[in-house]
Scaffold this motif. Structure first.
Motif, PDB file in Angstrom:
ATOM      1  N   GLU A 297      18.579 -13.952  39.314  1.00  0.00           N
ATOM      2  CA  GLU A 297      18.723 -13.420  37.960  1.00  0.00           C
ATOM      3  C   GLU A 297      19.476 -14.413  37.067  1.00  0.00           C
ATOM      4  O   GLU A 297      19.128 -14.593  35.891  1.00  0.00           O
ATOM      5  N   ASN A 298      20.483 -15.055  37.618  1.00  0.00           N
ATOM      6  CA  ASN A 298      21.258 -16.035  36.861  1.00  0.00           C
ATOM      7  C   ASN A 298      20.392 -17.235  36.471  1.00  0.00           C
ATOM      8  O   ASN A 298      20.605 -17.859  35.430  1.00  0.00           O
ATOM      9  N   GLY A 299      19.411 -17.547  37.300  1.00  0.00           N
ATOM     10  CA  GLY A 299      18.480 -18.637  37.006  1.00  0.00           C
ATOM     11  C   GLY A 299      17.296 -18.201  36.160  1.00  0.00           C
ATOM     12  O   GLY A 299      16.334 -18.951  36.006  1.00  0.00           O
ATOM     13  N   LYS A 300      17.362 -16.982  35.626  1.00  0.00           N
ATOM     14  CA  LYS A 300      16.311 -16.430  34.753  1.00  0.00           C
ATOM     15  C   LYS A 300      14.961 -16.376  35.451  1.00  0.00           C
ATOM     16  O   LYS A 300      13.927 -16.742  34.886  1.00  0.00           O
ATOM     17  N   PHE A 301      14.992 -15.920  36.698  1.00  0.00           N
ATOM     18  CA  PHE A 301      13.766 -15.829  37.494  1.00  0.00           C
ATOM     19  C   PHE A 301      12.700 -14.983  36.791  1.00  0.00           C
ATOM     20  O   PHE A 301      11.548 -15.389  36.670  1.00  0.00           O
ATOM     21  N   ARG A 302      13.089 -13.807  36.301  1.00  0.00           N
ATOM     22  CA  ARG A 302      12.121 -12.932  35.620  1.00  0.00           C
ATOM     23  C   ARG A 302      11.542 -13.594  34.377  1.00  0.00           C
ATOM     24  O   ARG A 302      10.334 -13.506  34.113  1.00  0.00           O
ATOM     25  N   THR A 303      12.414 -14.238  33.609  1.00  0.00           N
ATOM     26  CA  THR A 303      11.975 -14.876  32.368  1.00  0.00           C
ATOM     27  C   THR A 303      10.998 -16.007  32.643  1.00  0.00           C
ATOM     28  O   THR A 303       9.992 -16.163  31.942  1.00  0.00           O
ATOM     29  N   VAL A 304      11.292 -16.807  33.665  1.00  0.00           N
ATOM     30  CA  VAL A 304      10.400 -17.918  34.018  1.00  0.00           C
ATOM     31  C   VAL A 304       9.026 -17.401  34.443  1.00  0.00           C
ATOM     32  O   VAL A 304       7.987 -17.927  34.022  1.00  0.00           O
ATOM     33  N   VAL A 305       9.007 -16.348  35.273  1.00  0.00           N
ATOM     34  CA  VAL A 305       7.737 -15.764  35.705  1.00  0.00           C
ATOM     35  C   VAL A 305       6.976 -15.198  34.505  1.00  0.00           C
ATOM     36  O   VAL A 305       5.769 -15.405  34.353  1.00  0.00           O
ATOM     37  N   ASN A 306       7.693 -14.493  33.656  1.00  0.00           N
ATOM     38  CA  ASN A 306       7.083 -13.906  32.466  1.00  0.00           C
ATOM     39  C   ASN A 306       6.498 -14.980  31.552  1.00  0.00           C
ATOM     40  O   ASN A 306       5.360 -14.868  31.068  1.00  0.00           O
ATOM     41  N   ASP A 307       7.263 -16.040  31.314  1.00  0.00           N
ATOM     42  CA  ASP A 307       6.796 -17.132  30.451  1.00  0.00           C
ATOM     43  C   ASP A 307       5.587 -17.840  31.054  1.00  0.00           C
ATOM     44  O   ASP A 307       4.671 -18.253  30.322  1.00  0.00           O
ATOM     45  N   ALA A 308       5.582 -17.998  32.374  1.00  0.00           N
ATOM     46  CA  ALA A 308       4.454 -18.652  33.041  1.00  0.00           C
ATOM     47  C   ALA A 308       3.173 -17.829  32.868  1.00  0.00           C
ATOM     48  O   ALA A 308       2.096 -18.388  32.588  1.00  0.00           O
TER      49      ALA A 308
END
Length: 367
Positions: A297-308
């Motif tokens: 979560e600290n590495g913005k895992f969700r955001t990276v997946v969403n952006d991809a």
């Protein structure tokens, strides 16, 4: 604990068959275990498919995706290999397909392959779709002939120059090669109920087929299921490399990773629970999983997946010549409007000030 007990009671019967399968195959090499466990497709009767679903199926393009579709189509007995014709600009590619599927017919041109076919599967690269490409199609096409496209980002409208009366647009994925794929498809309204049933059955041999009324959902599915396997493989690679870094052999790390992803997916499907609930069941307070999830979560895992996923969807729209300004932050961009204002229609306040300046100027001149 109460939630765990409920889930355990409701899923024990469903998981017993899978557990037994894993136990029986535990002494086999991992590749054989996976193949036997994933072989869930049923083989159709030889009597009902003696001549195939279609008189002839033509495949244009012998790339990985076409072969991924061809494999279960033949192995599941849906279409005799001798009733399939394939064409590719690369003769070596066609030879490789011929070695893999002895008896398949190779053609010298698109017209030769598709001439008398009642189903044509289009599996070339999207950038090859142009006027000269469609000029290579047969001039005489049967009124019931169907064109099935598996091209990313290529709209049904872009396929109409082929002159095929019935067009199906589909987005499968590579797990179709082992009958575990997912295909999202849409079609022109002139396909009859029988036509749609046959198309669904053909796509169903690749795994699961999902029909959508609106073609836009095919583009959307490209970003999740179409390109999705690449995301999963990247996750696999990262997990395996981390295991090797810690000291596991690559073989052991691979086995741990594969079974974890496979088991977790099946468990989620069988329980029907939301992934967040299943994740929380694994995550104990101040435990090891909580520490790992914090870093993700600290590495913005969700955001990276969403952006991809959004990036993939936008690229699919771009390839189809559509507006790709969609997704988070795209529709909120400020647009600067340049308005044309006719002469003499400026702001009244500005006009008044100009008039005052002119009157003041003329008064001073008079003085």
């Amino acid at each position: 604990m109460f939630l765990r007990s409920i889930l355990k009671a409701t899923t024990t019967a469903q998981r017993s068959a899978s557990t037994a399968s894993w136990t029986r195959s535990s002494t086999l090499p991992f590749q054989q275990q996976s193949a036997s466990w994933l072989s869930t497709t049923t083989t159709t009767s030889d009597d009902t498919n003696k001549n195939g679903m279609y008189n002839k199926i033509a495949i244009i393009g012998a790339g990985k995706m076409s072969q991924a579709m061809l494999s279960p189509l033949v192995l599941n007995g849906m279409q005799p290999v001798q009733n399939i014709s394939i064409f590719d600009v690369s003769t070596s590619a066609m030879k490789n397909v011929q070695k893999r599927f002895p008896g398949i017919q190779t053609a010298q041109s698109i017209a030769d392959a598709a001439g008398d076919a009642d189903l044509v599967i289009l599996g070339v690269k999207p950038q090859n779709i142009n006027k000269s490409f469609f000029e290579q199609f047969p001039t005489t096409i049967g009124e019931d002939a169907t064109l099935l496209s598996i091209l990313a980002g290529t709209q049904i409208e872009d396929l109409k120059p082929s002159k095929y009366p019935k067009i199906v647009r589909s987005m499968p994925n590579t797990p179709a090669q082992i009958g575990q794929g997912i295909s999202v498809w849409s079609c022109t309204p002139n396909l009859s109920a029988n036509d749609r049933s046959k198309v669904k059955e053909v796509l169903g041999t690749f795994g699961k087929a999902l029909y959508v009324d609106d073609e836009k959902f095919v583009d959307m599915s490209t970003s999740i299921s179409g390109s999705g396997p690449a995301y999963i493989f990247l996750l696999m690679e990262a997990m395996i490399d981390a295991g090797v870094h810690m000291g596991f052999s690559r073989e052991t790390a691979t086995t741990l990773c594969y079974h974890t992803l496979m088991g977790s997916t099946m468990y989620a499907m069988e329980t029907g629970e939301h992934p967040a609930i299943l994740k929380n069941m694994v995550t104990s307070p101040a435990g090891t999983t909580a520490s790992a999830v914090y870093e993700l979560e600290n590495g913005k895992f969700r955001t990276v997946v969403n952006d991809a996923i959004w990036a993939c969807y936008r690229r699919s729209l771009e390839m189809g010549g559509q507006n790709s300004e969609v997704g988070p932050g795209r529709s909120e961009r400020q647009t600067v409007h340049h308005y044309y204002v006719p002469s003499g229609e400026m702001n009244s306040k500005d006009n008044d000030s100009d008039d005052d300046d002119e009157s003041k100027s003329s008064s001073s001149k008079k003085k």
